[in-house]
Design a protein around this motif. Structure first.
Motif, PDB file in Angstrom:
ATOM      1  N   LEU A 181      10.660   0.379  -0.414  1.00 27.82           N
ATOM      2  CA  LEU A 181       9.676   1.320  -1.015  1.00 27.82           C
ATOM      3  C   LEU A 181      10.057   1.407  -2.606  1.00 27.82           C
ATOM      4  CD1 LEU A 181      10.026   3.875   1.761  1.00 27.82           C
ATOM      5  CD2 LEU A 181       8.400   2.333   1.435  1.00 27.82           C
ATOM      6  N   GLU A 191       3.718   7.152   3.729  1.00 30.20           N
ATOM      7  CA  GLU A 191       4.138   8.619   3.762  1.00 30.20           C
ATOM      8  C   GLU A 191       4.796   8.684   5.102  1.00 30.20           C
ATOM      9  OE1 GLU A 191       2.292  13.009   4.375  1.00 30.20           O
ATOM     10  OE2 GLU A 191       1.617  11.977   2.912  1.00 30.20           O
ATOM     11  N   ARG A 234       6.901  10.159   0.063  1.00 29.13           N
ATOM     12  CA  ARG A 234       5.618   9.421  -0.152  1.00 29.13           C
ATOM     13  C   ARG A 234       5.920   8.377  -1.264  1.00 29.13           C
ATOM     14  NH1 ARG A 234       4.322  14.805  -0.216  1.00 29.13           N
ATOM     15  NH2 ARG A 234       2.659  15.360   1.082  1.00 29.13           N
ATOM     16  N   ALA A 235       5.402   6.989  -0.969  1.00 29.57           N
ATOM     17  CA  ALA A 235       5.819   6.060  -1.902  1.00 29.57           C
ATOM     18  C   ALA A 235       4.978   4.832  -1.782  1.00 29.57           C
ATOM     19  CB  ALA A 235       7.200   5.360  -1.303  1.00 29.57           C
ATOM     20  N   PHE A 236       5.227   3.683  -2.298  1.00 32.79           N
ATOM     21  CA  PHE A 236       4.623   2.549  -2.282  1.00 32.79           C
ATOM     22  C   PHE A 236       5.435   1.432  -1.695  1.00 32.79           C
ATOM     23  CE2 PHE A 236       2.236   4.742  -5.888  1.00 32.79           C
ATOM     24  CZ  PHE A 236       0.918   4.138  -5.230  1.00 32.79           C
ATOM     25  N   GLY A 287       0.803  -1.247   0.017  1.00 37.71           N
ATOM     26  CA  GLY A 287      -0.050  -0.066  -0.075  1.00 37.71           C
ATOM     27  C   GLY A 287       0.861   1.262   0.047  1.00 37.71           C
ATOM     28  N   PRO A 288       0.176   2.518  -0.111  1.00 37.23           N
ATOM     29  CA  PRO A 288       0.835   3.596  -0.248  1.00 37.23           C
ATOM     30  C   PRO A 288       1.261   4.227   1.404  1.00 37.23           C
ATOM     31  CG  PRO A 288      -1.467   4.244  -0.502  1.00 37.23           C
ATOM     32  CD  PRO A 288      -1.281   2.491  -0.195  1.00 37.23           C
ATOM     33  N   ASP A 304       8.717   3.761  -6.227  1.00 39.05           N
ATOM     34  CA  ASP A 304       8.171   5.052  -6.832  1.00 39.05           C
ATOM     35  C   ASP A 304       8.096   6.113  -5.657  1.00 39.05           C
ATOM     36  OD1 ASP A 304       7.502   3.761  -9.081  1.00 39.05           O
ATOM     37  OD2 ASP A 304       5.521   3.046  -8.248  1.00 39.05           O
TER      38      ASP A 304
END
Length: 121
Positions: A83, A46, A106-108, A43-44, A85
């Motif tokens: 992580l 932060e 912020r990443a996935f 999931g995303p 992206d």
């Protein structure tokens, strides 16, 4: 002339203290670690690392760190291995009498899939 010396000393002090608040990101890549076989998208996430500046220029703690922001993002979801992206931003939040300079990541998150829920009788 005495006033010029005071003004000069004050400006020098201002510049010296202002230099302590600059945090450099350094370089970064599109992922935080090598891909792991069998990893799944979790999931995303932060993460952030911040520094408070009293009167907008006097640093109150350590400068913000990209590595700390990445570690904070990785800690958001259990089983995160790396992580991908990544987006890394600088933010300055202005308040009355102080400011907060933050590095936001912020990443996935990718990692091990959750263990199957097996019930035994």
């Amino acid at each position: 002339m005495a006033n010029m010396g005071r003004v000069s000393a004050f400006l020098t002090l201002l510049l010296a203290l202002g230099g302590c608040t600059s945090g450099l990101h350094g370089t970064f890549v599109s992922h935080s670690h090598g891909a792991t076989a069998g990893a799944v998208l979790l999931g995303p996430v932060e993460g952030e690392s911040c520094q408070t500046q009293a009167l907008y220029f006097i640093p109150m703690d350590e400068p913000p760190s990209t590595q700390q922001a990445i570690e904070a993002a990785k800690a958001q979801i259990d089983r995160t291995e790396y992580l991908a992206d990544l987006a890394i931003d600088d933010e300055t939040l202005w308040h009355i009498g102080y400011a907060r300079q933050c590095i936001v990541v912020r990443a996935f998150a990718y990692g091990r899939p959750p263990a199957p829920n097996v019930e035994t009788q």
